[in-house]
Motif scaffolding. Structure first.
Motif: not given
Length: 393
Positions: A200-201, A355-357, A222, A168, A349, A196-197
């Motif tokens: 997601h961002r 479990d979005v990540l 992913h 992150w 999160i 993934r981060s």
């Protein structure tokens, strides 16, 4: 208790060691329920041998249940479930007040010229016994441990100790947005979570680069575009994908374990086998790293872009292309992760229903602590598609 202890280069063992005890009023004792092998642990397995002593307890990614607290710990109670950040910080000093928890002045190792103490990570960082054990003494437990919900499985939360906030922070330092392209060099656990981060961002475009086929495919699944560095000129390919400019930012998630320079490999292997005083002197004054990934990142990132370094480096005499760095006008951000700076945001999160990540599926190998010596070697050699190892004491 049982613990994973270091005994020499590529020699780690399960040993019987004394149970930890409260030593300071802000300590806690945590019974470990899950602990992981990190890529940084491989540095101890080989390169950083001069800073270890036989019997040192390794491991800095762990979580568990609070068994005992010191008299000045008002934030925790026996029975609380916690994840423990890998760096040890007081939360009150000048550095901590500025969110620079990896530079905590209370636990800073000034004699070694290093930042905050780390669990299980050599005499350079305090020689604090680590978390690949049944129990751990946690200093500054009035600030460090992150209280976590009971209903989520360990592997949804374990990575808050290191690799998730590290990834992150790497994306944060890359300073990219929905209009930008980010390349991630190295698709080990931190690189996967950086991909993934970033997605997601809402980063506009994410390109993952690695040599290992299963890691490349995982990043693709992913949502990343991917490049196979084993059969591609990575710098040219990244430029071709970005109208000739290169990505707006590049994350180096590889560090000193990079492949690609036979000379540095021989120097590093020779240095780590010297007698300890000579080896320490060589590392501290003449040490070099494998820099293939870092030099690739510098060459690939666009002019005026940002280089974010999350991979660990330890050399003091690394040859750097200063003309290129200056001429391209690059911004460079790096360093140990300030875990507690990101932990509240990340806890929200990972505590959500979804479990979005994809944290629960990150580990490829799960085993009892007793199997740790075999799994260190498996992880180092990247056999059996080994990406992440979770151990249960």
């Amino acid at each position: 208790m049982k613990a994973l202890t270091w005994h020499g280069i590529e020699d780690v063992r399960i040993s019987d060691v004394p149970d930890p005890k409260i030593a300071n009023p802000t300590d806690a004792i945590v019974r470990v329920t899950s602990t992981a092998i990190c890529g940084s642990d491989l540095h101890l397995y080989g390169v950083l041998a001069p800073y270890l002593e036989p019997g040192d307890i390794l491991g800095h990614e762990f979580m568990g249940i609070v068994e005992q607290v010191g008299p000045e710990v008002a934030t925790l109670a026996e029975g609380d479930r916690v994840v423990v950040p890998f760096n040890i910080s007081c939360g009150r000093c000048w550095m901590c007040q500025r969110g620079l928890f990896a530079q905590c002045e209370t636990t800073q190792n000034t004699d070694a010229g290093k930042g905050a103490s780390l669990f299980g990570y050599t005499s350079l960082y305090g020689a604090v016994p680590g978390g690949q054990a049944e129990y751990v003494r946690v200093p500054h437990a009035d600030f460090g441990p992150i209280q976590i919900p009971r209903e989520r499985p360990d592997e949804r939360l374990l990575y808050l100790s290191d690799i998730l906030p590290t990834a992150w922070q790497a994306v944060e330092y890359a300073d990219v947005n929905g209009n930008d392209t980010l390349a991630v060099l190295g698709l080990g656990p931190v690189g996967q979570l950086a991909v993934r981060s970033a997605l997601h961002r809402g980063v506009g475009r994410v390109i993952g680069v690695d040599l290992v086929p299963d890691r490349i495919e995982l990043a693709r699944r992913h949502g990343a575009e991917v490049l196979d560095a084993s059969d591609t000129d990575v710098v040219q390919a990244l430029r071709d994908l970005t109208e000739g400019r290169g990505p707006d930012a590049v994350i180096d998630a590889v560090g000193m374990e990079a492949h690609g320079n036979a000379v540095s490999e021989k120097v590093i292997n020779a240095t780590r086998r010297l007698p300890k005083p000579l080896a320490r002197g060589a590392i501290e004054h003449f040490g070099i790293d494998r820099l293939a990934a870092l030099h690739t990142a510098i060459a690939a990132v666009r002019r005026g872009g940002t280089l974010s370094i999350s991979g660990v480096y330890g050399g003091m005499a690394d040859p750097m292309p200063m003309m290129e760095l200056f001429d391209k006008g690059l911004t460079i951000r790096m360093g140990q992760c300030h875990v507690r700076r990101w932990s509240d945001e990340l806890l929200d999160i990972v505590s959500a229903d979804a479990d979005v990540l994809g944290l629960e599926g990150l580990a490829t190998h799960r085993a009892p602590l007793a199997d740790a010596p075999d799994l260190y070697r498996l992880f180092q050699e990247k056999r059996d598609q080994c990406l992440k190892v979770v151990l249960r004491p």
